[in-house]
Design an enzyme around this catalytic site. Structure first.
Site, PDB file in Angstrom:
ATOM      1  N   TRP A 167       3.378   2.286  -3.888  1.00  0.00           N
ATOM      2  CA  TRP A 167       3.702   3.096  -5.059  1.00  0.00           C
ATOM      3  C   TRP A 167       3.016   4.453  -4.993  1.00  0.00           C
ATOM      4  CZ3 TRP A 167       7.063   4.862  -7.769  1.00  0.00           C
ATOM      5  CH2 TRP A 167       6.984   5.209  -9.113  1.00  0.00           C
ATOM      6  N   ARG A 183      -7.500   4.712   2.595  1.00  0.00           N
ATOM      7  CA  ARG A 183      -8.766   4.049   2.923  1.00  0.00           C
ATOM      8  C   ARG A 183      -8.921   3.865   4.432  1.00  0.00           C
ATOM      9  NH1 ARG A 183      -8.788  -0.964   1.530  1.00  0.00           N
ATOM     10  NH2 ARG A 183      -6.616  -1.042   0.879  1.00  0.00           N
ATOM     11  N   LYS A 227       4.965  -6.877 -18.644  1.00  0.00           N
ATOM     12  CA  LYS A 227       6.198  -7.235 -17.909  1.00  0.00           C
ATOM     13  C   LYS A 227       5.872  -7.915 -16.586  1.00  0.00           C
ATOM     14  CE  LYS A 227       5.846  -3.893 -14.690  1.00  0.00           C
ATOM     15  NZ  LYS A 227       6.162  -3.757 -13.272  1.00  0.00           N
TER      16      LYS A 227
END
Length: 336
Positions: free
Chosen positions: A16, A36, A195
């Site tokens: 994302w 990272r 959700k």
């Protein structure tokens, strides 16, 4: 198009985060992604692709990567955070001193911190000391793979400061991504967090072969309990009928690209929680947040039967068959 001098730092280089970084770059910002791992940063810089998540999709030339958070943050107008909700606090504490004074901090997180029961925007405010007027949330029916492929999508940019929301709206508006603005941060964040828990239930129903009617029931009643909690916390009910509520719920509960639904499907087919986690591989926020959401519901006297069943199942207090029975055999009562 955003002004060419706009700079954005995106933490981190997961699916994302990468998708939002691409949106921002396509809309005209210079984007630095903080990764990272060296191999991810090197891959993005050398091949203009993210080798860990989207090795098949080209990234814009204006998008670069680094493993140095200070370098990523330098001169940023927008600091976009896409890290697991449960590790946000520790990561942000290290980054906060280097965030520019004028930057708008944008949360992509869809989870509730377990120990504190705080939403991501609240954790950001607490750790950084930044005014809530500079903290925004981006939330909606946004499956990263589809966005990376340039398929059409929309989302809500929520911030208490309407001007800040409009600025970020401009910064992420492309031919394939349409952002709307809101001032209801609470509604957007609860829509995104709850959700994920409902999608686990839908995945379980799917894995058990309970049918599309059961899926529709879970989604509808899931939206009802999300709205009950969010409005008890100060949200506007209309937000939960919008992109960050119903829109996100539909995408997460119906798409095979959804991590939470996929995790639930594995459970419904008889996998253990450990096996489902290994098969899903990426962070599944619904698993991490269910108990914190349920704690908030208890504090505010809100009934959340789906969340309650999911939390019990995830903590192995009930069996799969008991969970299915509990979801479908509640006493009948008026719908409203």
């Amino acid at each position: 198009m955003t002004h060419p001098s706009a700079r954005a730092a995106v933490f981190s280089a997961g699916s994302w985060g990468t998708a939002v970084a691409k949106i921002l770059a396509d809309a005209g910002s210079a984007v630095t992604v903080h990764a990272r791992r060296d191999e991810i940063a090197d891959g993005i810089n050398r091949t203009h692709r993210n080798p860990g998540y989207f090795p098949d999709i080209d990234l814009p030339a204006s998008l670069t990567a680094t493993t140095d958070p200070v370098a990523a943050l330098e001169g940023s107008d927008y600091v976009v955070l896409s890290v697991p909700a449960q590790s946000l606090r520790d990561n942000l504490a290290a980054w906060a001193p280097h965030i520019p004074d004028h930057a708008v901090i944008v949360s992509l997180m869809k989870g509730i911190e377990r120990d504190t029961r705080l939403r991501a925007s609240q954790v950001i405010a607490e750790v950084t000391g930044v005014s809530t007027a500079r903290i925004a949330v981006l939330s909606g029916p946004n499956l990263a793979r589809e966005i990376m492929e340039g398929r059409p999508a929309a989302a809500t940019v929520a911030c208490p400061d309407e001007e800040a929301a409009r600025r970020f709206q401009t910064a992420c508006h492309t031919s394939y991504f349409r952002p709307y603005t809101s001032t209801d941060v609470v509604g957007c964040e609860f829509g995104g967090a709850v959700k994920n828990v409902v999608a686990l239930g839908v995945g379980i129903a799917s894995g058990m072969g309970l049918g599309d009617n059961a899926t529709a029931v879970l989604m509808t009643r899931g939206l009802a309990e999300t709205t009950r909690l969010a409005t008890a916390m100060g949200a506007h009910p209309a937000t939960l009928a919008g992109l960050s509520g119903l829109g996100d719920l539909v995408a997460t509960c119906t798409s095979p690209l959804s991590r939470n639904r996929t995790f639930g499907t594995h459970l419904g087919r008889g996998s253990t929680i450990e096996e489902a986690a290994a098969a899903t591989r990426q962070t599944t926020e619904g698993v991490k947040s269910a108990e914190a959401i349920l704690d908030l519901a208890h504090v505010h006297g809100v009934e959340m039967p789906i969340t309650e069943v999911m939390a019990a199942l995830l903590h192995e207090k009930i069996s799969l068959d008991e969970a299915a029975a509990a979801l479908m055999q509640r006493p009948p009562k008026p719908e409203r």
